[in-house]
Design an enzyme around this catalytic site. Sequence first.
Site, mmCIF file in Angstrom:
data_model
loop_
_atom_site.group_PDB
_atom_site.id
_atom_site.type_symbol
_atom_site.label_atom_id
_atom_site.label_comp_id
_atom_site.label_asym_id
_atom_site.label_seq_id
_atom_site.Cartn_x
_atom_site.Cartn_y
_atom_site.Cartn_z
ATOM 1 N N GLY A 174 52.657 44.699 53.243
ATOM 2 C CA GLY A 174 52.019 43.406 53.078
ATOM 3 C C GLY A 174 52.878 42.515 52.203
ATOM 4 N NE ARG A 175 49.514 36.949 50.450
ATOM 5 C CZ ARG A 175 48.239 37.225 50.676
ATOM 6 N NH1 ARG A 175 47.731 38.369 50.266
ATOM 7 N NH2 ARG A 175 47.468 36.363 51.313
ATOM 8 C CB ILE A 176 53.200 43.694 46.878
ATOM 9 C CG1 ILE A 176 52.243 42.701 46.195
ATOM 10 C CG2 ILE A 176 54.017 44.441 45.824
ATOM 11 C CD1 ILE A 176 51.158 43.354 45.358
ATOM 12 C CD GLU A 200 44.113 51.973 36.049
ATOM 13 O OE1 GLU A 200 43.999 50.758 35.803
ATOM 14 O OE2 GLU A 200 44.809 52.415 36.982
ATOM 15 C CG HIS A 244 46.410 48.509 36.309
ATOM 16 N ND1 HIS A 244 45.284 48.983 36.923
ATOM 17 C CD2 HIS A 244 46.893 47.540 37.135
ATOM 18 C CE1 HIS A 244 45.086 48.334 38.063
ATOM 19 N NE2 HIS A 244 46.057 47.445 38.203
ATOM 20 C CB ILE A 245 51.663 46.222 32.774
ATOM 21 C CG1 ILE A 245 52.834 47.177 33.060
ATOM 22 C CG2 ILE A 245 50.868 46.685 31.566
ATOM 23 C CD1 ILE A 245 53.917 47.152 31.981
ATOM 24 N N GLY A 246 51.178 45.773 36.393
ATOM 25 C CA GLY A 246 51.911 45.234 37.530
ATOM 26 C C GLY A 246 52.006 43.724 37.567
ATOM 27 N NE ARG A 289 43.143 48.243 42.866
ATOM 28 C CZ ARG A 289 43.847 47.214 42.416
ATOM 29 N NH1 ARG A 289 45.084 47.401 41.980
ATOM 30 N NH2 ARG A 289 43.328 45.992 42.396
ATOM 31 C CB THR A 342 52.969 49.263 41.482
ATOM 32 O OG1 THR A 342 53.506 48.883 42.762
ATOM 33 C CG2 THR A 342 54.086 49.824 40.618
#
Length: 331
Positions: A162-164, A274, A292-294, A245, A243
């Site tokens: 997808g986008r990422i 998490e 979780h700092i993506g 889920r 990065t």
Amino acid sequence: MADRPKILVTQQVPEAAYPLLEAVGDVEANREEGVIWSADELLQRAPGHDYLYCLVTNTIDARLLEACAAATPRLKLVANMAVGYNNIDVAAATRLNIAITNTPGVLSDTTADLTFGLLMAIARRISEAERFLRAGKFTGWGPLLLCGADVHHATLGIIGMGRIGKLVAKRASGFDMKVLYHNTHRLPAEEEQRYNATYVSLEDLLRQSDFVCLQAPYKPETHHLIGEKELEMMKPSSFLINTARGPMVDEKALVQALQRGTIAGAGLDVFENEPAVEPELLSMENVVLLPHIGSASHQTRTRMATMASENIVAHASEQRPPNILNPEALV
């Protein structure tokens, strides 16, 4: 004069979000840094608000939605400050005519940056090397000191284009990497050419890749997408990067694979339960762990925050929210 809508913000967010909300309604906000309301506390506070501004750390389940739908005023919209929305029961919201919005697109480049940074860190043992130096163990250069794996010309397998995923592939081109991808649907030929990416089965991707990068959305079909069987398919020299889920990876199976040398290492920004992390991972040198700092740049988090506010502002102004996930809920 009609009453101003009541808006609840569940967690401290960037300051730019608040003026937008205050212009259209009365805002009640949790502004205590690092404080996340429990499910019971949220259930106590949320009913009686027209709008709920939440984050992925909040579970917006059917019980909460039903309580909010039965209250006066009834809940009209939940604005999630995230692109993912697996923390929300969208089906229940739709049934109750509660709109759900998210913040897509704005965080893609920033998350792709972090993904590639995590890949580099685990390949070149950057975190391990820093700990080594800070512990006073560096006594001089040596030809075998902390040798890692090359990133350039390696094979990168992207699960979820997808986008990422596409932006990660774009970054890989600067390192002359061979890019394989697996996706629900194959990309058009011109997109494959643009990203120099080759479509393969999941099994072939796992077997051929030096780096396996998860970028697929989380849903029931992708729960434990990477488990014992899939890890066994990977090369002993390969690395897993997540990065997306946490629950897409069977964390216990990952621990065993790392302990047995089934794969060489892992870079994780998200975790199955998490914020809890499998304890064994915390002591492993061949794992890089991030909290979780993506999307955690000042610019991106601010844009995410204002986008979530803009969804509420649009609805309160009797306009279609720009990032509506369930338009059938609009009444």
